[in-house]
Design a protein around this motif. Structure first.
Motif, short mmCIF file in Angstrom:
data_model
loop_
_atom_site.label_atom_id
_atom_site.label_comp_id
_atom_site.label_asym_id
_atom_site.label_seq_id
_atom_site.Cartn_x
_atom_site.Cartn_y
_atom_site.Cartn_z
N ASN A 113 0.82 -1.21 0.00
CA ASN A 113 0.00 0.00 0.00
C ASN A 113 0.86 1.25 0.00
OD1 ASN A 113 -2.44 -1.40 0.06
ND2 ASN A 113 -2.27 -1.70 2.27
N LEU A 114 1.92 1.20 0.81
CA LEU A 114 2.81 2.34 0.92
C LEU A 114 3.52 2.63 -0.40
CD1 LEU A 114 2.69 3.51 3.70
CD2 LEU A 114 5.04 2.72 4.11
N THR A 115 4.04 1.57 -1.03
CA THR A 115 4.77 1.80 -2.29
C THR A 115 3.82 2.24 -3.40
OG1 THR A 115 4.65 -0.58 -2.71
CG2 THR A 115 6.73 0.27 -1.84
N VAL A 116 2.59 1.73 -3.38
CA VAL A 116 1.62 2.16 -4.40
C VAL A 116 1.32 3.65 -4.24
CG1 VAL A 116 -0.79 1.96 -5.13
CG2 VAL A 116 0.56 -0.09 -4.78
N ILE A 117 1.07 4.07 -2.99
CA ILE A 117 0.78 5.49 -2.75
C ILE A 117 1.97 6.35 -3.16
CG2 ILE A 117 0.36 7.24 -0.97
CD1 ILE A 117 -1.19 5.09 0.57
N ALA A 118 3.17 5.93 -2.76
CA ALA A 118 4.38 6.71 -3.06
C ALA A 118 4.58 6.81 -4.57
CB ALA A 118 5.59 6.08 -2.39
N LEU A 119 4.44 5.68 -5.27
CA LEU A 119 4.69 5.69 -6.70
C LEU A 119 3.64 6.53 -7.45
CD1 LEU A 119 6.87 4.04 -8.52
CD2 LEU A 119 4.74 3.22 -9.53
N CYS A 120 2.38 6.36 -7.07
CA CYS A 120 1.31 7.13 -7.74
C CYS A 120 1.50 8.62 -7.52
CB CYS A 120 -0.07 6.70 -7.23
SG CYS A 120 -0.56 5.08 -7.79
N THR A 121 1.85 9.00 -6.28
CA THR A 121 2.05 10.42 -6.00
C THR A 121 3.22 10.96 -6.81
OG1 THR A 121 1.28 9.97 -3.76
CG2 THR A 121 2.28 12.11 -4.15
N ALA A 122 4.32 10.19 -6.83
CA ALA A 122 5.50 10.63 -7.58
C ALA A 122 5.15 10.80 -9.05
CB ALA A 122 6.64 9.62 -7.41
N LEU A 123 4.40 9.85 -9.59
CA LEU A 123 4.02 9.93 -11.00
C LEU A 123 3.12 11.13 -11.25
CD1 LEU A 123 4.35 8.30 -13.70
CD2 LEU A 123 2.02 7.52 -13.27
N ALA A 124 2.22 11.39 -10.30
CA ALA A 124 1.32 12.54 -10.45
C ALA A 124 2.12 13.84 -10.53
CB ALA A 124 0.34 12.59 -9.28
N VAL A 125 3.10 13.98 -9.64
CA VAL A 125 3.92 15.18 -9.64
C VAL A 125 4.71 15.28 -10.95
CG1 VAL A 125 5.84 16.35 -8.52
CG2 VAL A 125 4.05 15.30 -7.13
N LEU A 126 5.26 14.15 -11.38
CA LEU A 126 6.01 14.12 -12.63
C LEU A 126 5.11 14.55 -13.81
CD1 LEU A 126 8.69 13.12 -14.08
CD2 LEU A 126 7.43 11.02 -14.52
N LEU A 127 3.89 14.04 -13.81
CA LEU A 127 2.94 14.39 -14.87
C LEU A 127 2.66 15.88 -14.92
CD1 LEU A 127 0.20 11.63 -14.94
CD2 LEU A 127 1.31 12.68 -16.89
N VAL A 128 2.44 16.46 -13.73
CA VAL A 128 2.14 17.88 -13.68
C VAL A 128 3.32 18.68 -14.21
CG1 VAL A 128 1.72 19.82 -12.13
CG2 VAL A 128 0.46 17.69 -11.84
N LEU A 129 4.54 18.26 -13.83
CA LEU A 129 5.73 18.96 -14.32
C LEU A 129 5.85 18.81 -15.84
CD1 LEU A 129 8.35 18.13 -11.55
CD2 LEU A 129 7.13 20.27 -11.95
N LEU A 130 5.60 17.60 -16.34
CA LEU A 130 5.70 17.36 -17.78
C LEU A 130 4.65 18.16 -18.55
CD1 LEU A 130 6.35 13.52 -18.05
CD2 LEU A 130 7.90 15.35 -18.72
N GLN A 131 3.46 18.27 -17.96
CA GLN A 131 2.39 19.02 -18.63
C GLN A 131 2.75 20.49 -18.76
OE1 GLN A 131 -0.94 17.90 -16.24
NE2 GLN A 131 -1.64 16.36 -17.69
N ARG A 132 3.57 20.98 -17.84
CA ARG A 132 3.98 22.40 -17.90
C ARG A 132 4.91 22.66 -19.08
NH1 ARG A 132 4.79 24.29 -11.84
NH2 ARG A 132 2.62 24.23 -11.25
N GLN A 133 5.60 21.60 -19.54
CA GLN A 133 6.55 21.79 -20.64
C GLN A 133 5.85 22.17 -21.93
OE1 GLN A 133 10.01 21.33 -20.00
NE2 GLN A 133 9.15 21.30 -17.92
N ARG A 134 4.62 21.67 -22.08
CA ARG A 134 3.79 21.98 -23.24
C ARG A 134 4.42 21.56 -24.57
NH1 ARG A 134 -0.22 25.36 -21.38
NH2 ARG A 134 0.28 26.36 -19.41
N ARG A 135 5.32 20.58 -24.54
CA ARG A 135 5.86 20.11 -25.83
C ARG A 135 4.90 19.10 -26.43
NH1 ARG A 135 11.62 19.85 -24.07
NH2 ARG A 135 12.23 22.01 -24.27
N LEU A 136 4.37 18.22 -25.56
CA LEU A 136 3.42 17.23 -26.03
C LEU A 136 2.06 17.52 -25.41
CD1 LEU A 136 5.51 13.96 -25.69
CD2 LEU A 136 4.69 14.98 -27.80
N ALA A 137 1.03 17.25 -26.17
CA ALA A 137 -0.32 17.45 -25.63
C ALA A 137 -0.53 16.55 -24.43
CB ALA A 137 -1.35 17.16 -26.70
#
Lengths: 264, 266
Positions: free
Chosen positions: B57-81
């Motif tokens: 449960n802990l690793t799932v929460i940690a990984l999902c949160t990390a991915l969410a943050v990564l996604l938000v950062l990637l979305q700011r780049q605006r290179r890919l839709a």
């Protein structure tokens, strides 16, 4: 018209002020050397062509965007009321106008009703926000900004989506609210012909401040005639016309040595 | 009623009661695909948990949160839709998860259970986790409710009015990650988002306020859980998918009732 001799008029410290503000995004200069201040009880209108950086400047003053040069000084504890250009609420979110007003802070139903009455749309209180028209939405947004009893109202195109007959009404409403709340008002407008009667001071922006002044004081000044054309003619045409004393190149920079020859 | 059925119903209803309100926000913020992408990455979190020998449960929460943050950062780049980015990450993290699971030696993983849920195998311990995690998620959501709603309607306006937008978004992502970890056992990572979105979309037709929509979504989700579990026992169908089918059936029924498209207040 408006002579600013209010009780708070002795306080000339601007609520918010830009000092030499510049903005460069991705190597493109959007604003440079902008000085601007809004004092309590005054209406300052920002005009300028598309792409002049009006919205960027407003975002910087609101603290939504950091300036890359210069600084923005705000009175400590300043309460801002902001009316964005467009707010579209998706149909999938069920929300009434009254509830929408409380999103900025808790408020009693009586308070919601009172503020809506003040902007003339009391009947919308229980309507879904998606059902109100463009002109009504502008008033609802104004109401939401007023709910906070702001020191400074920042309005981005407040008369947008309002027919010509209604626009004068909107600007008169803003002037009334300024009197009642004693707040400062900064608005962006492209309804140039109404600027003269609604503003205490007009700032013309085209990446930098081209010209600025109190409309009625400036109108008697010889510089004004040179810059803005004959005032009688301007009123007759109902257009805030002006000629610049300089020109811009494609990047928006002032062309220095050309200004003399091309000035009319 | 057998104990395992009771546990399944209790666990499922608890998950639905949290997934409904959170799902309402996922629908309002148009983040269905975002949630789906995070859920897909949960399998990688499971593999990581086995690898490190700590709580899944802990690793799932940690990984999902990390991915969410990564996604938000990637979305700011605006290179890919945004949808392209989500498509890349959803499928590559799922595949990475499947590949890493294959590398785990000496561990027998019930892959189907993780992908499609195994609600009938919910244990006392699982139940405790679902209740605890679910309660925590609901409390967090109640704290975030008003600023999150204000942000959902208009982000700049909320920011000017003093909402700490970055922290609230981060809190919201943590919530989604938490609910994914809580719901994994019940419907499986491939179907988690459906339990958030379908009941919320169904509730829209009945609700006149945001709060009503959130509560109705929780109730409708619970009905779907009961219907799905019972249906699965009657017709011997896989339980996770049966719950989703029940939710979809409820959606169809409620939208087929003639009348005004959406309910209005007043």
């Amino acid at each position: 018209m408006t002579s600013v001799t209010r009780s708070s008029a002795h306080d000339h410290t601007p609520l918010v002020a830009a000092r030499g503000v510049g903005l460069t995004l991705g190597g493109r200069q959007i604003l440079h050397g902008v000085d601007l201040g809004v004092e309590r009880g005054r209406i300052v209108t920002l005009i300028g062509p598309n792409g002049a950086g009006k919205t960027s400047l407003v975002r910087i003053l609101l603290g939504l965007l950091p300036a890359t040069e210069g600084e923005v000084i705000r009175t400590p504890g300043l309460k801002l009321g902001y009316m964005p250009q467009r707010v579209l609420v998706d149909e999938v979110l069920p929300i009434t106008v009254g509830r929408f007003l409380t999103l900025g802070g808790r408020a009693s139903r009586a308070h919601q009703r009172e503020v809506l009455r003040e902007v003339g749309v009391e009947h919308l209180l229980d309507q879904p926000i998606q059902s109100v028209s463009g002109g009504e939405m502008q008033r609802v947004l104004l109401a939401r900004a007023l709910m906070r009893r702001p020191d400074l109202l920042v309005l981005d195109e407040p008369a947008q989506g309002v027919d010509v007959a209604g626009q004068g009404e909107v600007f008169r409403l803003i002037a009334r609210l300024r009197d009642r709340y004693g707040c400062g008002v900064l608005m962006v407008s492209h309804e140039l012909h109404l600027v003269m009667e609604a503003a205490d001071s007009v700032v013309c922006l085209n990446q930098h401040v081209c010209c600025t002044g109190r409309p009625e004081a400036v109108s008697r000044h010889p510089e004004y005639l040179k810059l803005f054309g004959d005032p009688a003619e301007a009123r007759g045409l109902a257009i805030y016309t002006h000629a610049h004393d300089h020109h811009h190149d494609l990047h928006g920079c002032v062309i220095e040595n050309e200004s003399q020859e091309k000035t009319p | 009623m057998d104990d395992f059925i009771l546990r399944a119903l209790m666990g499922g209803i608890a998950v639905a009661l949290v997934a409904g309100p959170l799902g309402s926000f996922v629908v309002w913020r148009r983040m269905a695909y975002f949630g789906d992408t995070l859920a897909h990455s949960a399998l990688l979190g499971v593999a990581l948990g086995f690898l490190l020998g700590i709580s899944l449960n802990l690793t799932v929460i940690a990984l999902c949160t990390a991915l969410a943050v990564l996604l938000v950062l990637l979305q700011r780049q605006r290179r890919l839709a945004s949808d392209t980015l989500l498509g890349i990450l959803a499928h590559s993290t799922l595949s990475l998860g499947l590949v890493s699971v294959a590398f785990l030696e000496g561990v027998r993983i019930d892959l189907m259970g993780y992908l499609f849920g195994d609600i009938l195998a919910v244990s006392q311990g699982d139940l405790l986790w679902i209740f605890g995690g679910g309660a925590l998620a609901l409390i967090l959501l109640m704290i975030l409710w008003r600023p999150l709603l204000a942000m959902t309607v208009h982000e700049d306006l909320a920011r000017v009015e003093g909402v700490p937008v970055m922290w609230v978004s981060l809190g919201f992502m943590l919530l989604i990650a938490l609910v994914i970890a809580v719901a994994m056992k019940v419907v499986g990572i491939l179907l988690i988002t459906s339990l958030m979105i379908i009941p919320a979309a169904t509730a829209r037709r009945l609700a006149a306020t945001p709060e009503q929509m959130a509560i109705y979504a929780g109730v409708l989700g619970s009905l779907a859980v009961v219907g799905g579990v019972m249906g699965s026992l009657t017709w011997d169908t896989p339980t996770g998918p049966s719950i989703v089918v029940a939710a979809a059936a409820l959606f169809a029924v409620i939208y087929l009732i003639p009348g005004r498209r959406f309910r209005r207040a007043g």
